[in-house]
Design an enzyme around this catalytic site. Structure first.
Site, short mmCIF file in Angstrom:
data_model
loop_
_atom_site.label_atom_id
_atom_site.label_comp_id
_atom_site.label_asym_id
_atom_site.label_seq_id
_atom_site.Cartn_x
_atom_site.Cartn_y
_atom_site.Cartn_z
N LEU A 11 -9.97 96.44 43.95
CA LEU A 11 -9.66 95.52 42.86
C LEU A 11 -9.96 94.09 43.30
CD1 LEU A 11 -6.34 97.08 41.49
CD2 LEU A 11 -8.73 97.75 41.11
N ALA A 13 -10.87 91.38 40.70
CA ALA A 13 -11.18 90.69 39.45
C ALA A 13 -10.30 89.47 39.20
CB ALA A 13 -11.04 91.66 38.27
N GLY A 138 6.98 93.93 44.74
CA GLY A 138 7.57 95.13 44.15
C GLY A 138 8.37 95.92 45.16
N LYS A 350 -37.08 72.90 67.92
CA LYS A 350 -37.15 73.75 66.73
C LYS A 350 -38.48 74.50 66.73
CE LYS A 350 -38.98 72.56 63.11
NZ LYS A 350 -40.29 72.84 62.41
N HIS A 362 -33.58 64.19 78.10
CA HIS A 362 -32.85 63.31 77.18
C HIS A 362 -33.75 62.75 76.08
CE1 HIS A 362 -33.02 61.24 81.33
NE2 HIS A 362 -34.22 61.15 80.81
N ARG A 439 -52.05 52.83 74.29
CA ARG A 439 -51.10 51.77 73.95
C ARG A 439 -51.83 50.43 74.08
NH1 ARG A 439 -47.96 53.05 79.47
NH2 ARG A 439 -49.06 51.60 80.87
#
Length: 456
Positions: A11, A13, A138, A350, A362, A439
């Site tokens: 049950l 619901a 109950g 990733k 780092h 650079r």
């Protein structure tokens, strides 16, 4: 009536108004899994003929979240537990038994249910409890011989009945041959104006069918969730039990009260886990793995003798043996680290394969890359893998030395033993053993005077 024909009705619901949430109550999580999902898992372990889940409030959310091979039955009106089971009748076999469970009773276990089913036989089984405070529940009514004769809900109970400590958990085993007639004869003439499933106990007694009560061995196994306080109480019980099992199996938990497992943890020997760590999904920790404080690890495999320093986040990744990760490192999905890799503070990896002995100590981002062995990333290295539309791959060979504050603009390949000067932006491939500098040359302007504000 074959005792081995088992139907299960769950049950699920109810609105769960006391949760004060737009999410259906049964979707709130224990140990990272929706409560109703846990109940379905337990039900499936009993090998029933079928499992019917009765849903109503928020049914679309339930169906979208809990994608399980069960029979979904909609209760369009919430008219009580008896009415809910009645909606499932067309999906139940004509013979055998039906076990009624609840989507908001998440910690019920197979052992308890097997005991109840065995006790019930071909008759009625009733799971009871004697909690410290039975208020609102109950009561189990017995005759002078101790036999169960009825269940009386508290709102319908008199003073004598309210003094009874034994309560109904709601979990029942019912004979299918009688179930339809009993459900059709239910009345809503009670304080709630609902069709109580508990009224079937008195009907069984009237038909001469014995009710077999089984007291649950621990109250939390049959405890329902009606509010966030009860949810967190069961969560802590669940986590405590998991921590105890790990401790018994030889895992060192620095503080079992500050440990969360929201999935499955496979481990070797001499594993050490510090405080406030969260484990989600499927985790595998090899021998002598150490997890520092405040780490979050999800769907990860970590090889033997690896150390994960505090505040690191690992998700859907593989870490080889003898790795040193963190602190404050982040391994995202498809990060694959070979043995003897060092990943230091504020390094993010990733969808990249990192070769043996490579170090990024780092302030580095490595994405969509293939990196060889014994390569070193200087501080501030960035792999620019995204052009605004597509992701591109970077290939870096063995024993490469990447200077600090370099940007590698993908797609690009660096051969073996390449060196890049600090501050370079690398946009073209570099062959083996070459030095790449990209650079601007420094200019020093003689006689330059720094401008100053007018003093007025």
């Amino acid at each position: 009536m074959p005792q081995n024909t088992l139907n299960i009705v769950i049950l699920a619901a109810g609105k769960g108004t006391r949760m004060y949430s737009k999410m259906p109550k049964v979707l709130h999580r224990i140990g990272g899994k929706p409560m109703v999902g846990r109940v379905i898992d337990t039900a499936a372990a009993l090998n029933p003929q079928n499992i019917c889940v009765v849903i109503g409030h928020g049914k679309e959310q339930v169906l979208d979240t809990v994608k399980r091979d069960v029979v979904w039955v909609e209760q369009t009106e919430q008219l009580g537990t008896g009415h809910a089971v009645k909606t499932a009748l067309p999906h139940l076999s004509a013979e055998g038994r039906t076990l009624v469970l609840y989507g908001d009773v998440p910690l019920i276990d197979v052992e308890t249910l097997e005991t109840l089913l065995e006790a019930a036989g071909n008759e009625v089984g009733l799971l009871t409890d004697v909690p410290n405070d039975p208020t609102g529940l109950g009561r189990i009514i017995r005759d002078s011989n101790g036999s169960v004769t009825a269940i009386v809900e508290e709102k319908d109970a008199d003073a004598v009945q309210k003094a009874v400590k034994e309560i109904n958990t709601g979990i029942l085993v019912l004979p299918n041959a009688k179930l339809e007639n009993w459900l059709n004869s239910l009345s809503s003439n009670n304080a709630q104006g609902e069709y109580y499933l508990t009224d079937l106990i008195a009907k069984a007694v009237a038909d001469g069918i014995k009710v077999h009560p089984v007291q649950v061995r621990a109250s939390h196994l049959a405890a329902g969730v009606n509010n966030k306080l009860q949810l967190t109480e069961l969560e802590r019980i669940f986590q405590t039990e998991q921590a105890q099992e790990l401790l018994k199996a030889g895992v060192t938990l620095r503080d079992p009260a500050r440990f969360d497992l929201r999935g499955r943890l496979k481990h070797g020997q001499d594993v050490v886990i510090d405080v406030n760590c969260i484990f989600e999904g499927d985790i595998e920790l090899g021998d002598n793995v150490e997890i520092g404080a405040n780490c979050v690890i999800k769907n990860a495999k970590i090889g033997a003798n690896s150390k994960i320093a505090p505040f690191s986040h690992l998700e859907s990744c593989e870490v080889g043996e003898n790795n040193r990760i963190g602190p404050y490192a982040r391994l995202r999905p498809q990060a694959r680290l070979a043995d003897d890799v060092h990943v230091g503070n504020f390094v993010e990896i990733k969808n990249a394969a990192i070769g043996k002995g490579t170090k990024a100590n780092h302030l580095t981002y490595i994405g969509d890359a293939e990196v060889g062995c014994k390569t070193n990333f200087g501080a501030g290295t960035i792999i620019a893998n995204y052009d605004g539309v597509h992701k591109h791959k970077t290939v870096i060979g063995d024993e490469v030395r990447i200077g600090s504050n370099c940007v590698l603009v993908a797609p690009v390949t660096l051969g073996n033993k390449v060196t890049t000067g600090a501050g370079s932006t690398i946009t073209r491939n570099v062959e083996d053993n070459k030095l790449a500098l990209a650079r601007a040359r420094q200019t020093v302007i003689e006689g330059w005077v720094r401008p100053e504000k007018d003093k007025q």
